[in-house]
Design an enzyme around this catalytic site. Sequence first.
Site, mmCIF file in Angstrom:
data_model
loop_
_atom_site.group_PDB
_atom_site.id
_atom_site.type_symbol
_atom_site.label_atom_id
_atom_site.label_comp_id
_atom_site.label_asym_id
_atom_site.label_seq_id
_atom_site.Cartn_x
_atom_site.Cartn_y
_atom_site.Cartn_z
ATOM 1 N N GLU A 1 -5.752 -4.710 10.490
ATOM 2 C CA GLU A 1 -4.676 -3.749 10.708
ATOM 3 C C GLU A 1 -4.932 -2.965 11.990
ATOM 4 O OE1 GLU A 1 -2.639 -2.631 6.724
ATOM 5 O OE2 GLU A 1 -4.344 -1.323 7.001
ATOM 6 N N HIS B 1 -9.555 1.433 4.649
ATOM 7 C CA HIS B 1 -8.296 1.603 5.384
ATOM 8 C C HIS B 1 -8.524 2.556 6.560
ATOM 9 C CE1 HIS B 1 -4.224 2.783 6.367
ATOM 10 N NE2 HIS B 1 -3.839 1.650 5.790
ATOM 11 N N ASN C 1 0.870 -1.171 0.000
ATOM 12 C CA ASN C 1 0.000 0.000 0.000
ATOM 13 C C ASN C 1 0.908 1.223 0.000
ATOM 14 O OD1 ASN C 1 -1.823 2.036 0.464
ATOM 15 N ND2 ASN C 1 -2.361 1.376 2.555
ATOM 16 N N TRP C 2 1.076 1.800 -1.188
ATOM 17 C CA TRP C 2 2.012 2.926 -1.299
ATOM 18 C C TRP C 2 1.481 4.201 -0.638
ATOM 19 C CZ3 TRP C 2 4.150 3.088 -7.049
ATOM 20 C CH2 TRP C 2 4.878 1.927 -7.292
ATOM 21 N N LYS C 3 0.164 4.228 -0.396
ATOM 22 C CA LYS C 3 -0.463 5.452 0.127
ATOM 23 C C LYS C 3 -0.132 6.628 -0.799
ATOM 24 C CE LYS C 3 -0.257 3.345 4.635
ATOM 25 N NZ LYS C 3 -0.209 3.479 6.083
ATOM 26 N N GLY D 1 2.321 2.288 10.706
ATOM 27 C CA GLY D 1 3.295 3.367 10.560
ATOM 28 C C GLY D 1 4.014 3.731 11.840
ATOM 29 N N GLY E 1 2.631 -1.157 4.276
ATOM 30 C CA GLY E 1 2.709 0.263 3.939
ATOM 31 C C GLY E 1 4.144 0.694 3.711
ATOM 32 N N GLY E 2 4.747 1.297 4.734
ATOM 33 C CA GLY E 2 6.093 1.865 4.625
ATOM 34 C C GLY E 2 7.119 0.959 3.960
ATOM 35 N N GLU F 1 -6.924 4.960 7.625
ATOM 36 C CA GLU F 1 -6.717 6.377 7.302
ATOM 37 C C GLU F 1 -7.942 6.956 6.605
ATOM 38 O OE1 GLU F 1 -2.982 5.698 5.332
ATOM 39 O OE2 GLU F 1 -2.130 5.140 7.273
ATOM 40 N N SER G 1 3.097 -2.152 10.331
ATOM 41 C CA SER G 1 4.548 -2.259 10.532
ATOM 42 C C SER G 1 5.116 -3.636 10.191
ATOM 43 C CB SER G 1 4.923 -1.843 11.955
ATOM 44 O OG SER G 1 4.568 -0.483 12.181
HETATM 45 P P1 PGA Z 1 2.627 0.265 7.644
HETATM 46 O O1 PGA Z 1 1.179 0.511 6.988
HETATM 47 O O2 PGA Z 1 3.145 -1.020 7.063
HETATM 48 O O3 PGA Z 1 3.445 1.457 7.212
HETATM 49 O O4 PGA Z 1 2.440 0.190 9.110
HETATM 50 C C1 PGA Z 1 0.303 -0.540 6.770
HETATM 51 C C2 PGA Z 1 -0.973 -0.012 6.174
HETATM 52 O O5 PGA Z 1 -1.392 1.081 6.552
HETATM 53 O O6 PGA Z 1 -1.597 -0.667 5.303
#
Ligand code: PGA
Length: 253
Positions: free
Chosen positions: A169, A97, A9-11, A175, A236-237, A99, A215
């Site tokens: 999640e 998600h 997930n590049w966001k 993050g 994500g990251g 966010e 994470s």
């Molecule tokens: P993260 O994000 O791996 O940076 O914690 C995961 C996500 O939000 O899908």
Amino acid sequence: MRQKIVAGNWKMNKTWEDAKILTAEVMGMVADEVKGNVKTILCVPFPYLGSLKNQLGSSTVKIGAQNCSEHDWGAYTGEVSALMLKSMEIPYVILGHSERRQYFGEDGKLLARKIDKTLAANLTPIFCCGEQLEIREAGTHEKLVKQQVEDALFHLSADALKKIVIAYEPVWAIGTGKTASAQQAQEMHAVIRKHLASKYGAPVANEISILYGGSVKADNAQELFSCPDVDGGLVGGASLKSREFVDIVKAMK
Ligand code: PGA
């Protein structure tokens, strides 16, 4: 056998130049190094979808979006519909998600409508659920996550449900560098699967891939992925670095 999946997930990250480079690197490393049946997906920003899909060509790496509208067409400035994604042959879309829930006020009712739109367009939604830190500390995380699953998915038929991928999640792990322990992840994945089984029966629940997100890194992926109810990861990251991301894909055996 459930489908094993590692989705990046590049966001809202990467310039167009960097996006092409990252895609090329991931594609090359996956072709050279990844054996077996794990499905690799890159969920990228909307403007990059078409070109990156072309760049991926016949690669086993697939492309996905990070959101879509609950409407089909019309006067919704700035929105992108599931039918648009379908017309570009984009197979996956992340929905719900944390966010989106937190910053854009998305709730269970809205997500149920988005789920319906994606299924009607023959896309595979990756539906996210997970509790905030206060909820975990209050000990009501199981209840909340079950409710999130129920609100967005329990109106579906069993056949429709089977087309969904779920991602658990915990918000406190996203993050933050603070991963859920393998035990915490397994516990919650089992709770979700049991909840699905209570409505749809165990054979249906046992077919649904449930990914862990929060994470995930190359050095913790193997432990998380070895849990019996963890069928992969939403990353994500660590999906923004090709080497790290492909190492995570390789940890899913
Ligand atoms: P993260 O994000 O791996 O940076 O914690 C995961 C996500 O939000 O899908």
